[in-house]
Design a protein around this motif. Structure first.
Motif: not given
Length: 228
Positions: A22, A25-26, A28, A108, A111, A115
């Motif tokens: 995941e 995919y973002e 990183y 989510e 993530l 942030r």
């Protein structure tokens, strides 16, 4: 833009693989390991932008890893763990973690926490040298040093961040929710007594140790530091 490097230390192989995929995919750059001692060696010998750390690990616990890392690095650390008791959270944060996420969690939410942690870290890295003061208490934000009447007060990372937030907003009553959001880096839903625990820690080290009230309570509302 250079990809941020994440170290994931998690002994549940399936969960680690899911989180790794995941995050990749973002966008990183993710390195994964499943052992505490191996993870500690990697942090010591390599550069990472963030560490995602399980609490219960073979070889070396997440708490011990946090304590050791904080002796030489302020890299953002988010703990991922099945333990959700308040004192477990306090122990994790007190050892130097920036945030705490209880399993099972939505990717989510992880993530979003990442942030926020990056934002706080980047903000502290670009902060200008300054001294905060209230009464006889001074905070050197560059050295991260607190003194009262010229004597150094030994604080943990979260105690320091809580005190700094209170002093930055002196004479303003801050609710527990405001404190949690700012100091712990996320909007907390549930029990808020982790704030009360840390306020007691600060009062023991400052108010009681020096015989003067710095941190005041507005019952049913929150806490503040008063400038005389």
């Amino acid at each position: 833009m250079e990809r941020k490097k994440i170290l994931l230390i998690e002994d549940e192989v399936k969960l680690a693989r899911f989180v790794e995929l995941e995050l990749k995919y973002e966008g990183y750059d993710v390195t994964t390991c499943h052992d505490g001692r191996v993870g500690m060696e990697m942090i010591t010998n390599q550069e990472f932008d963030m560490v995602l750390l399980d609490l219960m690990l073979p070889g070396l616990t997440g708490i011990e890893i946090c304590r050791r890392v904080r002796k030489f690095s302020q890299v953002p650390i988010i703990m991922l763990t099945a333990k959700d008791e308040v004192m477990d959270k306090v122990a994790g944060l007190d050892s130097g973690a920036d945030d705490y996420l209880t399993k099972p969690f939505a990717i989510e939410e992880l993530l979003a926490r990442m942030r926020v942690a990056f934002k706080h870290s980047e903000g502290s890295n670009t902060a200008k040298k300054t001294t905060l003061q209230v009464q006889n208490l001074e905070i050197d934000t560059e050295k991260r040093m607190v003194t009262v009447d010229g004597k150094v007060v030994d604080l943990t990372k979260k105690e320091y961040e809580l005190l700094t937030y209170l002093v930055q907003n002196k004479n303003i009553v801050l609710t527990r929710e405001q404190i949690l959001n700012e100091v712990w880096g996320y909007s907390y839903i549930g029990e808020t007594n982790v704030v009360d625990v840390y306020i007691r820690y600060l009062r023991a080290k400052i108010d009681e140790a020096f015989g003067k009230k710095y941190i005041l309570t507005i019952r049913g509302v929150g806490y503040y530091v008063k400038e005389e």
